[in-house]
Design an enzyme around this catalytic site. Structure first.
Site, PDB file in Angstrom:
ATOM      1  N   CYS A   1      -6.092 -19.537  20.793  1.00  0.00           N
ATOM      2  CA  CYS A   1      -6.547 -18.192  21.536  1.00  0.00           C
ATOM      3  C   CYS A   1      -5.422 -17.073  21.369  1.00  0.00           C
ATOM      4  O   CYS A   1      -4.042 -17.570  21.545  1.00  0.00           O
ATOM      5  CB  CYS A   1      -6.483 -18.218  23.109  1.00  0.00           C
ATOM      6  SG  CYS A   1      -7.698 -19.663  23.543  1.00  0.00           S
TER       7      CYS A   1
ATOM      8  N   THR B   1       0.974  -4.388   4.099  1.00  0.00           N
ATOM      9  CA  THR B   1       0.467  -4.957   5.285  1.00  0.00           C
ATOM     10  C   THR B   1      -0.238  -6.144   5.772  1.00  0.00           C
ATOM     11  O   THR B   1      -0.171  -6.942   6.568  1.00  0.00           O
ATOM     12  CB  THR B   1      -0.459  -3.883   6.192  1.00  0.00           C
ATOM     13  OG1 THR B   1      -1.872  -3.623   5.315  1.00  0.00           O
ATOM     14  CG2 THR B   1       0.182  -2.290   6.209  1.00  0.00           C
ATOM     15  N   ASP B   2      -0.993  -6.866   4.468  1.00  0.00           N
ATOM     16  CA  ASP B   2      -1.754  -7.918   4.650  1.00  0.00           C
ATOM     17  C   ASP B   2      -0.992  -9.002   5.332  1.00  0.00           C
ATOM     18  O   ASP B   2      -1.092  -9.932   5.972  1.00  0.00           O
ATOM     19  CB  ASP B   2      -2.297  -8.204   3.479  1.00  0.00           C
ATOM     20  CG  ASP B   2      -3.695  -7.321   3.257  1.00  0.00           C
ATOM     21  OD1 ASP B   2      -4.196  -6.968   4.062  1.00  0.00           O
ATOM     22  OD2 ASP B   2      -4.024  -7.330   1.834  1.00  0.00           O
TER      23      ASP B   2
ATOM     24  N   THR C   1       0.755  -1.308   0.072  1.00  0.00           N
ATOM     25  CA  THR C   1      -0.040   0.024  -0.125  1.00  0.00           C
ATOM     26  C   THR C   1       0.903   1.094   0.093  1.00  0.00           C
ATOM     27  O   THR C   1       0.534   2.114  -0.727  1.00  0.00           O
ATOM     28  CB  THR C   1      -0.881  -0.072   1.238  1.00  0.00           C
ATOM     29  OG1 THR C   1      -1.862  -0.997   1.121  1.00  0.00           O
ATOM     30  CG2 THR C   1      -1.714   1.261   1.260  1.00  0.00           C
TER      31      THR C   1
ATOM     32  N   ASP D   1       1.242  -6.556  -4.405  1.00  0.00           N
ATOM     33  CA  ASP D   1       0.279  -6.506  -3.324  1.00  0.00           C
ATOM     34  C   ASP D   1       0.559  -7.648  -2.278  1.00  0.00           C
ATOM     35  O   ASP D   1       0.632  -9.099  -2.921  1.00  0.00           O
ATOM     36  CB  ASP D   1      -1.186  -6.577  -3.920  1.00  0.00           C
ATOM     37  CG  ASP D   1      -2.170  -6.416  -2.775  1.00  0.00           C
ATOM     38  OD1 ASP D   1      -2.018  -7.176  -1.706  1.00  0.00           O
ATOM     39  OD2 ASP D   1      -3.266  -5.640  -2.938  1.00  0.00           O
ATOM     40  N   SER D   2       0.839  -7.469  -1.116  1.00  0.00           N
ATOM     41  CA  SER D   2       1.242  -8.609  -0.150  1.00  0.00           C
ATOM     42  C   SER D   2       0.359  -9.680  -0.110  1.00  0.00           C
ATOM     43  O   SER D   2       0.657 -10.631   0.409  1.00  0.00           O
ATOM     44  CB  SER D   2       1.770  -7.929   1.213  1.00  0.00           C
ATOM     45  OG  SER D   2       0.658  -7.648   1.896  1.00  0.00           O
TER      46      SER D   2
END
Length: 328
Positions: free
Chosen positions: A265, A92-93, A14, A58-59
């Protein structure tokens, strides 16, 4: 001592995207934009050289081959070009996945590596891009310990403990808490340090969920998987009354598939002996990832199996804290 000569490695994401007819898309030409923006900065920054891994992506399209290319470019920058720090710009993905993978691919590298990116493109109104980029450069100038880190929203984060928890805010990345520090390996052997060549590995991640069937697991394991990260319930439990499913796990373990267990978790860790259902998972051949994140467990399996280690050696080193990734 701070970084004097920095390698800026641009992979896309991005931070450098520009608008296309289909929406925001990766774009080249980011070095010129960086140098123009640097002229407006007033904080001391290291000297830097720029390298772009082509094509910028794009990651969401990140693959193991990209991790290997990043690792090779970083090693070249340090060993051939004399850089004493690296800033890797990334979408960031999958930023947390790459930070974790590089943490293990670059074990023993004597310089700091910092990953960063942005939630909004550079040039967009109110973007976090330049703040993250020049904040990371300033931190490297002031001095950061060797190892892999992530700089985002004003914070320097542990590369093998970070996860992306938000998609709609600048504070998207957080280091998940650790119950206690695990003993660290006294030394990193040459067989798994940053100089060791790696190959792609067939890996998978599978969560346990009510209704999972042995046939589901069988289909995955029969696809040639070399390592499987199983996201267990709580402290490492699973459907222990399903003899057929347990049989599939045992058979896979016996033929050399590495089965690593993490907790579903976010604040959990695997401790098989707490419940009988957890002990059944251990008996089926699962190894505990302690409090490792999904990203760290996947990246660690990739680095160990990709180095050509035997399943026994992979299990040995997987159970040892190599760079601060575990919480047992």
């Amino acid at each position: 001592m701070g970084c004097k000569q920095l390698l800026v490695l641009y992979t896309g994401g991005t931070i450098g995207m520009q608008m296309s007819t289909a929406g925001l898309a990766p774009a080249s030409g980011f070095e010129a934009r960086m140098r123009t923006q640097q002229a407006l900065q007033d904080q001391p920054l290291p000297q830097w050289q720029f390298r772009e891994l082509l094509p910028p992506i794009d990651s969401a399209n990140m693959q193991q081959r990209n991790w290997l290319a990043m690792g090779a470019a970083i090693r070249a920058g340090v060993e051939q070009d004399g850089c004493d720090g690296v800033l890797l710009l990334h979408g960031t993905d999958t930023l947390a996945y790459s930070a974790a993978a590089l943490s293990f691919l670059l074990l023993g590298l004597p310089v700091p590596v910092v990953l960063s990116g942005s939630m909004l493109p550079a040039g967009a109104e109110g973007s976090d891009a330049w703040g993250n980029l020049f904040g990371a450069m300033s931190a490297l100038h002031d001095g950061i310990a060797p190892g892999v880190h992530l700089y985002f929203n004003g914070a320097l984060l542990h590369g093998a403990r970070v996860s992306k928890l938000r998609s709609d805010a600048f504070d998207a990345f957080h280091v998940l808490p650790r119950l206690r520090q695990s003993p660290r390996a006294e030394h990193i052997p040459a067989s798994i340090d940053f100089r060791q060549p790696r190959q792609p590995v067939n890996l998978a991640v599978l969560p346990f969920y009510p209704g999972i069937q042995a046939s589901h697991l069988r289909a995955l394991l029969n696809s040639g998987v070399q390592g499987l990260v199983l996201e267990c319930y709580g402290s490492g439990t699973g459907p222990a009354d399903d003899a057929e499913l347990l049989g599939e796990l045992k058979a896979a373990h016996e033929r050399g598939v590495v089965l690593a267990a993490i907790s579903q978790c976010p604040h959990g860790h695997v401790e098989f002996g707490v419940y009988a259902a957890g002990s059944q998972m251990a008996s089926a051949g699962l190894i505990s990832a302690g409090g490792m994140t999904r990203e760290a467990a996947l990246g660690k399996l990739f680095a160990l199996l990709g180095a050509g280690l035997s399943p026994t050696d992979v299990a040995h080193w997987f159970a040892i804290d190599l760079c601060g990734e575990r919480a047992d």
